[in-house]
Design a protein around this motif. Structure first.
Motif, mmCIF file in Angstrom:
data_model
loop_
_atom_site.group_PDB
_atom_site.id
_atom_site.type_symbol
_atom_site.label_atom_id
_atom_site.label_comp_id
_atom_site.label_asym_id
_atom_site.label_seq_id
_atom_site.Cartn_x
_atom_site.Cartn_y
_atom_site.Cartn_z
ATOM 1 N N TRP A 191 44.176 39.828 37.320
ATOM 2 C CA TRP A 191 43.724 40.771 38.333
ATOM 3 C C TRP A 191 42.696 40.168 39.288
ATOM 4 O O TRP A 191 42.573 40.620 40.430
ATOM 5 N N ALA A 192 41.971 39.143 38.861
ATOM 6 C CA ALA A 192 41.059 38.459 39.781
ATOM 7 C C ALA A 192 41.849 37.849 40.929
ATOM 8 O O ALA A 192 41.450 37.937 42.103
ATOM 9 N N THR A 193 42.980 37.258 40.599
ATOM 10 C CA THR A 193 43.844 36.688 41.636
ATOM 11 C C THR A 193 44.454 37.782 42.497
ATOM 12 O O THR A 193 44.510 37.686 43.727
ATOM 13 N N ARG A 194 44.893 38.852 41.853
ATOM 14 C CA ARG A 194 45.555 39.934 42.586
ATOM 15 C C ARG A 194 44.611 40.640 43.554
ATOM 16 O O ARG A 194 45.000 40.989 44.672
ATOM 17 N N LEU A 195 43.359 40.833 43.137
ATOM 18 C CA LEU A 195 42.403 41.572 43.961
ATOM 19 C C LEU A 195 41.476 40.662 44.766
ATOM 20 O O LEU A 195 40.698 41.152 45.583
ATOM 21 N N ASP A 196 41.532 39.367 44.484
ATOM 22 C CA ASP A 196 40.663 38.399 45.144
ATOM 23 C C ASP A 196 39.186 38.716 44.905
ATOM 24 O O ASP A 196 38.368 38.751 45.820
ATOM 25 N N ILE A 197 38.868 38.971 43.637
ATOM 26 C CA ILE A 197 37.479 39.150 43.217
ATOM 27 C C ILE A 197 37.269 38.290 41.972
ATOM 28 O O ILE A 197 38.237 37.919 41.306
ATOM 29 N N PRO A 198 36.022 37.931 41.631
ATOM 30 C CA PRO A 198 35.787 37.018 40.505
ATOM 31 C C PRO A 198 36.260 37.604 39.166
ATOM 32 O O PRO A 198 36.212 38.818 38.951
ATOM 33 N N GLU A 199 36.693 36.721 38.268
ATOM 34 C CA GLU A 199 37.101 37.158 36.931
ATOM 35 C C GLU A 199 35.985 37.912 36.229
ATOM 36 O O GLU A 199 36.234 38.907 35.541
#
Length: 290
Positions: free
Chosen positions: A229-237
């Protein structure tokens, strides 16, 4: 012979249809359905919270993770015990985003993806933040919302991606808790009572959904969800993981039921929602009067 008869009975029962929400906060709840064997027993579709509720109301879904507000409007639902999307502190994903301080807000654009968040916004303004605001339904695009309104309500993943340093923001769960001292329940699993008659008698629905939640909250599961989801939302893990472990509370416990009871009461008193019926759990021996 008995074995063959049992197989025929199970095969004669249709697969229940699950309507789930395509937001990050449901990822732990759906773990067994996406990574285990539970998914094979159901037909699963993903949508927005308001559409999930509509599918239950129209009978095109049998089980849904419905906005709390929908329970007041859809008859014949039973609640699966113990599982919720709730918050006992700031939730981060239900935000009022504003160009001006809250006391200067006059017009609010509402993301209608969740009836519950819309109802909560109206309750907060009417009861504590000052009434007299004008509300308009809009798609969840904060630039377009603020082009024509003082503030906009964003829910779910779009709210998580907002650059809060650019705006005045209110976390609506945090405001509710500040004024009431009680958790806020945004959603829970509900099943159409009629659909239970068509399910396989060997299917323990409560256990299926509770186990999926528990497995989704295991450290290894959270690691995988955070990466994806970090990749999907472009927010840090780290932001994904802290959201799931610190901001979202996944138990429909006694404190959450008190908060839910109060929400229904305020919403009915202000005419925001119809009066909610008794909160009927799947095991009718554990019905809770609201």
């Amino acid at each position: 012979m008995r074995h063959n008869g049992f197989v025929k009975i199970v095969e004669s029962m249709r697969r229940l249809r699950i309507s789930a929400i395509s937001y990050l906060n449901t990822a732990p709840l759906m773990w067994d359905f996406e990574h285990g064997q539970a998914g094979g027993a159901f037909d699963i579709s993903y949508t927005l919270p308001s559409d999930c509720a509509r599918a239950l109301a129209e009978g095109t879904a049998d089980i849904g993770i419905i906005p709390a507000a929908a329970y007041a409007e859809i008859p014949g639902l039973q609640v699966l015990p113990d599982v919720a999307i709730a918050s006992r502190r700031a939730v981060r994903s239900i935000l009022l985003v504003s160009k001006v301080p809250v006391e200067k807000i006059r017009t609010v654009a509402l993301d209608t993806s969740s009836m519950t968040s819309v109802a909560l916004t109206k309750i907060l303004f009417e009861k504590w933040l000052g009434g007299g605001r004008t509300f308009t339904s809009m798609a969840p695009d904060i630039d377009q919302m603020l082009a024509a309104h003082d503030a906009g309500l964003l829910i779910g993943d779009p709210a998580l991606k907002v650059d809060r340093a650019r705006y005045h923001t209110l976390d609506l769960a945090e405001e509710w808790i500040r004024y009431t001292g009680k958790p806020f329940v945004f959603a829970f699993w509900a099943v159409r009572g009629d659909a239970l008659k068509e399910a396989a008698p060997s299917l323990d629905l409560a256990a299926v959904f509770q186990n999926s939640r528990d497995h989704g909250l295991e450290p290894s599961s959270l690691d995988q969800i955070s990466r994806e989801w970090a990749t999907r939302l472009d927010i840090p893990e780290a932001a994904v993981r802290s959201y799931l472990t610190e901001n979202i509370h996944y138990q429909l416990d006694a404190g959450c039921l008190e908060g839910l009871r109060l929400f229904y009461r305020y919403a009915a008193e202000m005419g925001v929602l119809p009066a909610a019926p008794e909160l009927q759990f799947m095991d009718t021996a554990h019905a809770v009067a609201l």
